[in-house]
Scaffold this active site. Structure first.
Site, PDB file in Angstrom:
ATOM      1  N   CYS A 147       0.844  -1.196   0.000  1.00 26.50           N
ATOM      2  CA  CYS A 147       0.000   0.000   0.000  1.00 26.50           C
ATOM      3  C   CYS A 147       0.882   1.249   0.000  1.00 26.50           C
ATOM      4  O   CYS A 147       1.819   1.361   0.798  1.00 26.50           O
ATOM      5  CB  CYS A 147      -0.897  -0.009   1.236  1.00 26.50           C
ATOM      6  SG  CYS A 147      -1.936   1.459   1.417  1.00 26.50           S
ATOM      7  N   CYS A 186       0.433   3.066   3.618  1.00 21.47           N
ATOM      8  CA  CYS A 186       0.875   2.528   4.910  1.00 21.47           C
ATOM      9  C   CYS A 186       1.850   1.354   4.811  1.00 21.47           C
ATOM     10  O   CYS A 186       2.240   0.795   5.832  1.00 21.47           O
ATOM     11  CB  CYS A 186      -0.339   2.115   5.737  1.00 21.47           C
ATOM     12  SG  CYS A 186      -1.155   0.618   5.140  1.00 21.47           S
ATOM     13  N   CYS A 212      -7.165  -1.479   1.422  1.00 21.83           N
ATOM     14  CA  CYS A 212      -6.079  -1.926   2.288  1.00 21.83           C
ATOM     15  C   CYS A 212      -6.648  -2.311   3.654  1.00 21.83           C
ATOM     16  O   CYS A 212      -7.432  -1.562   4.243  1.00 21.83           O
ATOM     17  CB  CYS A 212      -5.054  -0.801   2.440  1.00 21.83           C
ATOM     18  SG  CYS A 212      -3.742  -1.162   3.634  1.00 21.83           S
ATOM     19  N   CYS A 224      -5.092   0.411   6.476  1.00 22.86           N
ATOM     20  CA  CYS A 224      -5.470   1.838   6.538  1.00 22.86           C
ATOM     21  C   CYS A 224      -6.809   2.143   5.864  1.00 22.86           C
ATOM     22  O   CYS A 224      -7.287   3.275   5.949  1.00 22.86           O
ATOM     23  CB  CYS A 224      -4.374   2.708   5.922  1.00 22.86           C
ATOM     24  SG  CYS A 224      -4.231   2.602   4.127  1.00 22.86           S
ATOM     25  N   CYS A 232      -8.156  -5.871  -9.929  1.00 21.98           N
ATOM     26  CA  CYS A 232      -7.772  -4.792 -10.836  1.00 21.98           C
ATOM     27  C   CYS A 232      -7.451  -3.559  -9.975  1.00 21.98           C
ATOM     28  O   CYS A 232      -8.357  -2.892  -9.479  1.00 21.98           O
ATOM     29  CB  CYS A 232      -8.931  -4.532 -11.795  1.00 21.98           C
ATOM     30  SG  CYS A 232      -8.519  -3.484 -13.181  1.00 21.98           S
TER      31      CYS A 232
END
Length: 158
Positions: A76, A79, A124, A127, A147
């Site tokens: 991510c 984070c 995510c 976060c 995707c």
């Protein structure tokens, strides 16, 4: 179906859409990494902020991660949560980095209705940042196509 049934069915669907049938489940979830909107704006580049925090979509075929072929991990951009292994990445031809499976515990999902039809949004798990969507038209062994927006991720080689 007669005209009355059609109008009744249609009005129920419109009301559900308008009154939050697709309400943002991530807004009610507590995440390990949280910041105010102003702090996210400071921490993220503008394009990453728009995708991760405002659920925007990057223009297809613009992310360098779409062409990334090295071994490593996609994390991510907000984070550093581990999201996808390069071993599950494939070229879907859609213009966005695509994977057939996330890493265990890396992502969460919710249903969104932003285009008026239900889709499965991927975020995510650490976060809550918006990553993209998952579809049922991917390759074996899962048949899934995660995707993802490249701007929402970073690549760590190795």
């Amino acid at each position: 179906m007669n005209k009355r049934q059609f109008l009744s069915f249609g009005s129920v669907g419109v009301a559900a859409f308008i009154f939050g049938c697709g309400a943002d489940a991530t807004a009610k979830t507590r995440y390990a990494v949280t910041y105010s909107d102003a702090e996210w704006k400071k921490r993220l580049p503008p394009a990453a902020y728009r995708v991760l925090r405002q659920e925007d979509t990057e223009t297809p075929f613009t992310s360098p991660l779409n062409k990334e072929k090295r071994k490593g991990t996609f994390v991510c951009a907000a984070c550093s949560q581990r999201l996808f292994s390069s071993t599950t990445k494939y070229d879907s031809g859609t213009g966005w980095p695509s994977f057939w499976q996330p890493l265990a515990g890396g992502v969460g999902t919710k249903t969104d209705y932003k285009i008026g039809l239900p889709r499965t949004e991927v975020h995510c798990a650490r976060c809550g940042g918006h990553l993209g969507h998952v579809f049922d038209d991917g390759p074996k062994p899962t048949g899934k196509r995660y995707c993802m927006n490249g701007v929402a991720m970073k690549f760590l080689p190795g």
